[in-house]
Design a protein around this motif. Structure first.
Motif, PDB file in Angstrom:
ATOM      1  N   THR A 165      48.889  37.031 -18.223  1.00 44.56           N
ATOM      2  CA  THR A 165      48.798  37.536 -19.580  1.00 44.56           C
ATOM      3  C   THR A 165      48.272  38.959 -19.470  1.00 44.56           C
ATOM      4  OG1 THR A 165      48.326  35.325 -20.426  1.00 44.56           O
ATOM      5  CG2 THR A 165      47.791  37.186 -21.866  1.00 44.56           C
ATOM      6  N   LEU A 184      47.014  42.341 -21.390  1.00 40.40           N
ATOM      7  CA  LEU A 184      46.416  42.753 -22.660  1.00 40.40           C
ATOM      8  C   LEU A 184      46.224  44.261 -22.672  1.00 40.40           C
ATOM      9  CD1 LEU A 184      43.726  39.950 -22.686  1.00 40.40           C
ATOM     10  CD2 LEU A 184      45.825  39.982 -24.037  1.00 40.40           C
ATOM     11  N   ASN A 185      46.884  44.922 -23.608  1.00 37.47           N
ATOM     12  CA  ASN A 185      46.751  46.362 -23.815  1.00 37.47           C
ATOM     13  C   ASN A 185      46.286  46.570 -25.244  1.00 37.47           C
ATOM     14  OD1 ASN A 185      47.890  47.808 -21.384  1.00 37.47           O
ATOM     15  ND2 ASN A 185      49.518  46.332 -21.802  1.00 37.47           N
ATOM     16  N   THR A 240      45.559  45.633 -28.634  1.00 44.35           N
ATOM     17  CA  THR A 240      45.948  44.459 -29.416  1.00 44.35           C
ATOM     18  C   THR A 240      47.293  43.878 -28.969  1.00 44.35           C
ATOM     19  OG1 THR A 240      46.984  45.851 -31.091  1.00 44.35           O
ATOM     20  CG2 THR A 240      44.672  45.247 -31.443  1.00 44.35           C
ATOM     21  N   GLU A 241      47.982  44.569 -28.038  1.00 48.38           N
ATOM     22  CA  GLU A 241      49.270  44.082 -27.546  1.00 48.38           C
ATOM     23  C   GLU A 241      49.062  43.054 -26.435  1.00 48.38           C
ATOM     24  OE1 GLU A 241      52.343  46.977 -26.604  1.00 48.38           O
ATOM     25  OE2 GLU A 241      51.152  48.488 -27.676  1.00 48.38           O
ATOM     26  N   LYS A 242      49.874  42.003 -26.491  1.00 54.22           N
ATOM     27  CA  LYS A 242      49.791  40.931 -25.500  1.00 54.22           C
ATOM     28  C   LYS A 242      51.195  40.622 -25.000  1.00 54.22           C
ATOM     29  CE  LYS A 242      48.627  36.019 -25.324  1.00 54.22           C
ATOM     30  NZ  LYS A 242      48.073  34.887 -26.073  1.00 54.22           N
ATOM     31  N   SER A 243      51.347  40.531 -23.682  1.00 53.38           N
ATOM     32  CA  SER A 243      52.629  40.128 -23.110  1.00 53.38           C
ATOM     33  C   SER A 243      52.347  39.179 -21.949  1.00 53.38           C
ATOM     34  CB  SER A 243      53.425  41.346 -22.634  1.00 53.38           C
ATOM     35  OG  SER A 243      52.719  42.075 -21.670  1.00 53.38           O
ATOM     36  N   LYS A 283      54.094  46.730 -19.390  1.00 54.68           N
ATOM     37  CA  LYS A 283      53.240  47.832 -19.826  1.00 54.68           C
ATOM     38  C   LYS A 283      51.927  47.701 -19.072  1.00 54.68           C
ATOM     39  CE  LYS A 283      51.337  50.144 -23.837  1.00 54.68           C
ATOM     40  NZ  LYS A 283      51.194  50.138 -25.287  1.00 54.68           N
ATOM     41  N   THR A 291      44.438  48.234 -18.732  1.00 59.04           N
ATOM     42  CA  THR A 291      45.158  46.992 -19.006  1.00 59.04           C
ATOM     43  C   THR A 291      44.382  45.834 -18.380  1.00 59.04           C
ATOM     44  OG1 THR A 291      47.313  48.092 -19.002  1.00 59.04           O
ATOM     45  CG2 THR A 291      47.318  45.708 -18.658  1.00 59.04           C
TER      46      THR A 291
END
Length: 132
Positions: free
Chosen positions: A79, A81-82, A84-87, A106, A111
């Motif tokens: 997982t 985390l950048n 509020t972005e999550k991928s 990303k 990160t």
């Protein structure tokens, strides 16, 4: 009652000091936790995990007591985390000691990466990294 309270306080202090020493890396185990592939190294469950994160490929190297670990049947879910972005990314074994996932990721300084590594016959490892 007072003796029990003191005993519990002493036990709590001993446990907290021993975990602090372990987290600081003051334990003797015969190998160092230095990156061998230009990544970030974290120790969890007596293994070293080295994350090498690039925009098109993420590699996780596993070492057991300084030697490449067997990765047959091993997989990892990452997982990223950048802010509020999550991928997420799935990594699969590509050979002894290495898991890899290809795609568009990303990854930049700051990160945060959380890896859940499934090891056959062992408890899954939860490993956390911060990209530098």
């Amino acid at each position: 009652m007072q003796t029990t309270t003191r005993l519990c306080a002493a036990l709590a202090l001993a446990v907290s000091l021993s975990s602090t020493a372990f987290a600081a890396g003051d334990h003797a185990h015969g190998h160092e936790h230095k990156p061998l592939h230009g990544g970030i190294v974290v120790e969890a469950n007596d293994m070293d995990y080295e994350l090498v994160a690039k925009p098109d490929v993420i590699t996780l190297h596993l070492r057991d007591h300084g030697k490449p670990a067997k990765t047959e049947g091993v997989s990892a879910k990452l997982t990223l985390l950048n802010g509020t972005e999550k991928s997420e990314a799935m990594l699969v074994s590509t050979g002894e000691g290495k898991l890899e996932g290809k795609g568009a990721f990303k990854v930049a300084a700051g990160t945060k990466v959380v890896a859940l590594v499934a090891l056959p016959g062992k408890k899954a490892a939860n490993v956390r990294f911060v990209v530098k």
